[in-house]
Design a protein around this motif. Structure first.
Motif, PDB file in Angstrom:
ATOM      1  N   THR A   1      39.881  38.630  44.419  1.00 23.85           N
ATOM      2  CA  THR A   1      39.807  38.582  42.880  1.00 23.85           C
ATOM      3  C   THR A   1      38.917  39.342  42.081  1.00 23.85           C
ATOM      4  O   THR A   1      39.270  39.736  41.212  1.00 23.85           O
ATOM      5  N   GLU A   2      38.026  39.788  42.630  1.00 22.12           N
ATOM      6  CA  GLU A   2      37.613  40.968  41.903  1.00 22.12           C
ATOM      7  C   GLU A   2      37.880  41.725  41.751  1.00 22.12           C
ATOM      8  O   GLU A   2      38.083  42.421  40.731  1.00 22.12           O
ATOM      9  N   ASN A   3      38.811  42.603  42.831  1.00 24.47           N
ATOM     10  CA  ASN A   3      39.392  43.275  42.981  1.00 24.47           C
ATOM     11  C   ASN A   3      40.442  43.726  41.801  1.00 24.47           C
ATOM     12  O   ASN A   3      40.516  44.514  41.051  1.00 24.47           O
ATOM     13  N   ARG A   4      41.380  42.937  41.416  1.00 18.33           N
ATOM     14  CA  ARG A   4      42.754  42.470  40.602  1.00 18.33           C
ATOM     15  C   ARG A   4      41.526  42.436  39.373  1.00 18.33           C
ATOM     16  O   ARG A   4      41.431  43.345  38.182  1.00 18.33           O
ATOM     17  N   ILE A   5      41.108  42.133  39.444  1.00 19.20           N
ATOM     18  CA  ILE A   5      40.217  42.157  37.837  1.00 19.20           C
ATOM     19  C   ILE A   5      39.375  43.008  37.772  1.00 19.20           C
ATOM     20  O   ILE A   5      39.090  43.290  36.142  1.00 19.20           O
TER      21      ILE A   5
ATOM     22  N   TRP B   1      31.429  33.531  37.654  1.00 22.25           N
ATOM     23  CA  TRP B   1      32.452  32.829  37.839  1.00 22.25           C
ATOM     24  C   TRP B   1      32.064  33.447  39.839  1.00 22.25           C
ATOM     25  O   TRP B   1      31.646  33.279  40.769  1.00 22.25           O
ATOM     26  N   ILE B   2      33.107  34.855  39.919  1.00 23.31           N
ATOM     27  CA  ILE B   2      33.322  35.718  40.764  1.00 23.31           C
ATOM     28  C   ILE B   2      31.775  35.820  41.690  1.00 23.31           C
ATOM     29  O   ILE B   2      31.534  35.239  42.953  1.00 23.31           O
ATOM     30  N   GLU B   3      31.069  36.449  40.571  1.00 24.84           N
ATOM     31  CA  GLU B   3      29.804  37.191  41.400  1.00 24.84           C
ATOM     32  C   GLU B   3      29.022  35.662  41.754  1.00 24.84           C
ATOM     33  O   GLU B   3      27.996  35.828  42.642  1.00 24.84           O
ATOM     34  N   SER B   4      29.245  34.931  41.111  1.00 27.14           N
ATOM     35  CA  SER B   4      28.078  33.227  41.605  1.00 27.14           C
ATOM     36  C   SER B   4      28.171  32.532  42.668  1.00 27.14           C
ATOM     37  O   SER B   4      28.152  32.304  43.474  1.00 27.14           O
ATOM     38  N   SER B   5      30.418  32.817  42.982  1.00 29.74           N
ATOM     39  CA  SER B   5      30.627  31.811  43.431  1.00 29.74           C
ATOM     40  C   SER B   5      30.012  32.714  45.060  1.00 29.74           C
ATOM     41  O   SER B   5      29.951  32.552  46.212  1.00 29.74           O
ATOM     42  N   ASP B   6      30.581  34.679  45.860  1.00 31.56           N
ATOM     43  CA  ASP B   6      30.374  35.082  46.329  1.00 31.56           C
ATOM     44  C   ASP B   6      28.565  35.634  46.670  1.00 31.56           C
ATOM     45  O   ASP B   6      28.291  35.135  47.982  1.00 31.56           O
ATOM     46  N   ASP B   7      28.192  35.151  46.054  1.00 31.93           N
ATOM     47  CA  ASP B   7      26.178  34.982  45.978  1.00 31.93           C
ATOM     48  C   ASP B   7      25.810  33.525  46.991  1.00 31.93           C
ATOM     49  O   ASP B   7      25.542  33.338  48.176  1.00 31.93           O
ATOM     50  N   ALA B   8      26.586  32.253  46.486  1.00 34.23           N
ATOM     51  CA  ALA B   8      26.870  31.169  46.787  1.00 34.23           C
ATOM     52  C   ALA B   8      26.478  30.718  48.419  1.00 34.23           C
ATOM     53  O   ALA B   8      25.824  30.635  48.772  1.00 34.23           O
ATOM     54  N   LEU B   9      28.018  31.227  48.884  1.00 35.15           N
ATOM     55  CA  LEU B   9      28.616  31.452  49.213  1.00 35.15           C
ATOM     56  C   LEU B   9      27.769  32.278  50.609  1.00 35.15           C
ATOM     57  O   LEU B   9      28.203  32.328  52.125  1.00 35.15           O
TER      58      LEU B   9
ATOM     59  N   SER C   1      42.523  32.642  38.726  1.00 34.33           N
ATOM     60  CA  SER C   1      42.146  31.997  39.835  1.00 34.33           C
ATOM     61  C   SER C   1      39.950  32.342  39.912  1.00 34.33           C
ATOM     62  O   SER C   1      40.709  33.456  40.695  1.00 34.33           O
ATOM     63  N   VAL C   2      39.390  32.156  38.813  1.00 30.09           N
ATOM     64  CA  VAL C   2      38.390  32.502  39.313  1.00 30.09           C
ATOM     65  C   VAL C   2      37.028  31.624  40.531  1.00 30.09           C
ATOM     66  O   VAL C   2      35.973  31.686  40.048  1.00 30.09           O
ATOM     67  N   ASN C   3      37.516  30.355  40.565  1.00 33.01           N
ATOM     68  CA  ASN C   3      36.909  29.397  41.371  1.00 33.01           C
ATOM     69  C   ASN C   3      37.364  29.283  42.857  1.00 33.01           C
ATOM     70  O   ASN C   3      38.743  30.101  43.116  1.00 33.01           O
ATOM     71  N   THR C   4      36.380  28.619  43.609  1.00 30.24           N
ATOM     72  CA  THR C   4      37.155  28.507  45.465  1.00 30.24           C
ATOM     73  C   THR C   4      36.746  27.564  45.150  1.00 30.24           C
ATOM     74  O   THR C   4      35.842  26.762  44.862  1.00 30.24           O
TER      75      THR C   4
ATOM     76  N   THR D   1      40.745  15.819  48.430  1.00 33.45           N
ATOM     77  CA  THR D   1      40.406  16.155  47.113  1.00 33.45           C
ATOM     78  C   THR D   1      41.111  17.470  46.527  1.00 33.45           C
ATOM     79  O   THR D   1      41.381  18.296  46.946  1.00 33.45           O
ATOM     80  N   THR D   2      42.000  17.104  45.678  1.00 36.35           N
ATOM     81  CA  THR D   2      43.039  17.970  44.686  1.00 36.35           C
ATOM     82  C   THR D   2      42.530  19.242  44.246  1.00 36.35           C
ATOM     83  O   THR D   2      41.072  18.365  43.748  1.00 36.35           O
ATOM     84  N   TYR D   3      42.235  20.175  44.447  1.00 36.80           N
ATOM     85  CA  TYR D   3      42.016  20.849  43.938  1.00 36.80           C
ATOM     86  C   TYR D   3      42.225  22.016  42.962  1.00 36.80           C
ATOM     87  O   TYR D   3      43.383  22.798  43.322  1.00 36.80           O
ATOM     88  N   ASN D   4      41.840  22.355  41.979  1.00 37.73           N
ATOM     89  CA  ASN D   4      42.862  22.679  40.952  1.00 37.73           C
ATOM     90  C   ASN D   4      41.579  23.974  40.466  1.00 37.73           C
ATOM     91  O   ASN D   4      40.354  23.743  39.767  1.00 37.73           O
ATOM     92  N   PRO D   5      42.766  24.936  40.412  1.00 38.63           N
ATOM     93  CA  PRO D   5      42.015  26.341  39.811  1.00 38.63           C
ATOM     94  C   PRO D   5      41.673  26.215  38.564  1.00 38.63           C
ATOM     95  O   PRO D   5      42.037  25.346  37.870  1.00 38.63           O
ATOM     96  N   PHE D   6      40.378  26.913  37.543  1.00 34.41           N
ATOM     97  CA  PHE D   6      39.678  26.969  36.712  1.00 34.41           C
ATOM     98  C   PHE D   6      40.248  28.476  36.439  1.00 34.41           C
ATOM     99  O   PHE D   6      39.755  29.750  37.374  1.00 34.41           O
ATOM    100  N   ASN D   7      41.274  28.725  35.721  1.00 32.77           N
ATOM    101  CA  ASN D   7      41.850  30.270  35.362  1.00 32.77           C
ATOM    102  C   ASN D   7      41.327  30.467  34.247  1.00 32.77           C
ATOM    103  O   ASN D   7      40.666  29.664  33.184  1.00 32.77           O
ATOM    104  N   VAL D   8      41.575  31.639  34.337  1.00 31.22           N
ATOM    105  CA  VAL D   8      41.298  32.311  32.414  1.00 31.22           C
ATOM    106  C   VAL D   8      42.070  33.030  32.412  1.00 31.22           C
ATOM    107  O   VAL D   8      42.385  34.279  33.680  1.00 31.22           O
TER     108      VAL D   8
END
Length: 303
Positions: A239-243, A72-80, A183-186, A167-174
């Protein structure tokens, strides 16, 4: 007490049976590499083994969760990153279009490319990991942006069906450890919402209608949107550093858990081999003595 030949034979057979049982135990330990093969062999080892295996299983599950989090993190970073490149290209085009030396047709050509870049940004907003949309909070089954580009007769465009404002943002937690979730989404707000994309549309329309004031405002809007995207990427990096740190800790926990489980269950092969050879020697000696004991017959006693 009178000891008969039958009593001696029975005792000898019972002791040989016990010797065979020990040989079987050592052979089984050597073949399986484990101290016990059934709970009745040692209930204490069996009970501890359940807890130790549970710990190992939990760590392995957390590591699998981390793998999903990394995706999720790597895909989000690549997309952004792709969004950043698109916005930077739009800014280059806008700065070029703000130059007073441009003709109407030149600005309309720049607008045509910006239109394609806007569509690209909308498609990036619908990035998926597996079958889950990563920029729509917990609503991972629905695309955040259903963008339709409407073109007017004068070449101006408008958008419908984009991500709603506020729109209310609800984080996707792992869950990455016991009681710890990340939370791994943006948050897509200020990047893919209706207002943000409308600002890009306004820039396009300013170029299309040869309106330099709107073009200059569009440059300022692009700077603000780029700042929002860079802020989101900064949060992703944190977030990636924490993971990464959690992954290192889980790796250490996995080693410790497996070592403890091994100490509890695994047989000491060197000791098992020694005990087996010793028992084989004892067993062979017992067979030799037994053969001499039961060798005399009734005729031998009558001589």
């Amino acid at each position: 007490m009178r000891v008969t030949q039958t009593m001696i034979s029975n005792n000898m057979l019972r002791n040989l049976g016990s010797s065979y049982s020990k040989l079987d135990k050592y052979n089984e330990q050597l073949a399986s590499g484990k101290k016990i093969s059934r709970p009745s062999d040692d209930p204490v080892i069996a009970m501890k083994g359940i807890y130790y295996r549970s710990d190992v299983t939990q760590v392995e599950q957390y590591k699998r969760n981390l793998s999903e989090g990394y995706m999720w993190i790597e895909s989000s970073d690549d997309a952004l990153d792709k969004v950043t490149q698109s916005l930077q290209r739009m800014r280059e085009l806008a700065v070029n279009g703000a130059n007073e030396t441009n003709s109407v047709s030149s600005r309309q050509a720049l607008a045509a490319e910006i239109k394609q870049l806007i569509t690209h940004v909308g498609s990036v907003a619908n990035t998926q990991v597996g079958d889950k949309y990563i920029f729509n909070g917990l609503n991972t089954t629905q695309p955040p942006v259903n963008m339709t580009v409407n073109t007017a007769a004068d070449g101006q465009i408008s958008l419908t069906g984009t991500f709603p404002d506020g729109t209310t943002y609800n984080p996707f937690n792992v869950e990455v450890s016991r009681g710890v979730s990340v939370s791994v989404n943006t948050d897509p707000n200020n990047m893919f919402d209706q207002t943000t994309l409308d600002k890009l549309v306004a820039l396009h329309n300013g170029l299309q209608t040869n309106n330099t004031t709107v073009i200059n405002n569009g440059i300022s809007d692009l700077d603000s949107i780029l700042n929002n995207v860079l802020t989101a990427r900064t949060k992703i990096g944190a977030t990636e550093n924490r993971i990464d740190m959690i992954d290192d800790r889980l790796g250490t926990q996995e080693i410790i858990a497996n070592r403890i489980m091994s100490d509890n269950e695994d047989a000491d092969i060197e000791k098992v081999i020694t005990d087996l050879k010793t028992q084989e020697s004892v067993h062979n000696a017992a067979l030799g003595v037994g053969a001499r004991i039961i060798q005399p017959s009734l005729l031998d006693f009558l001589r």
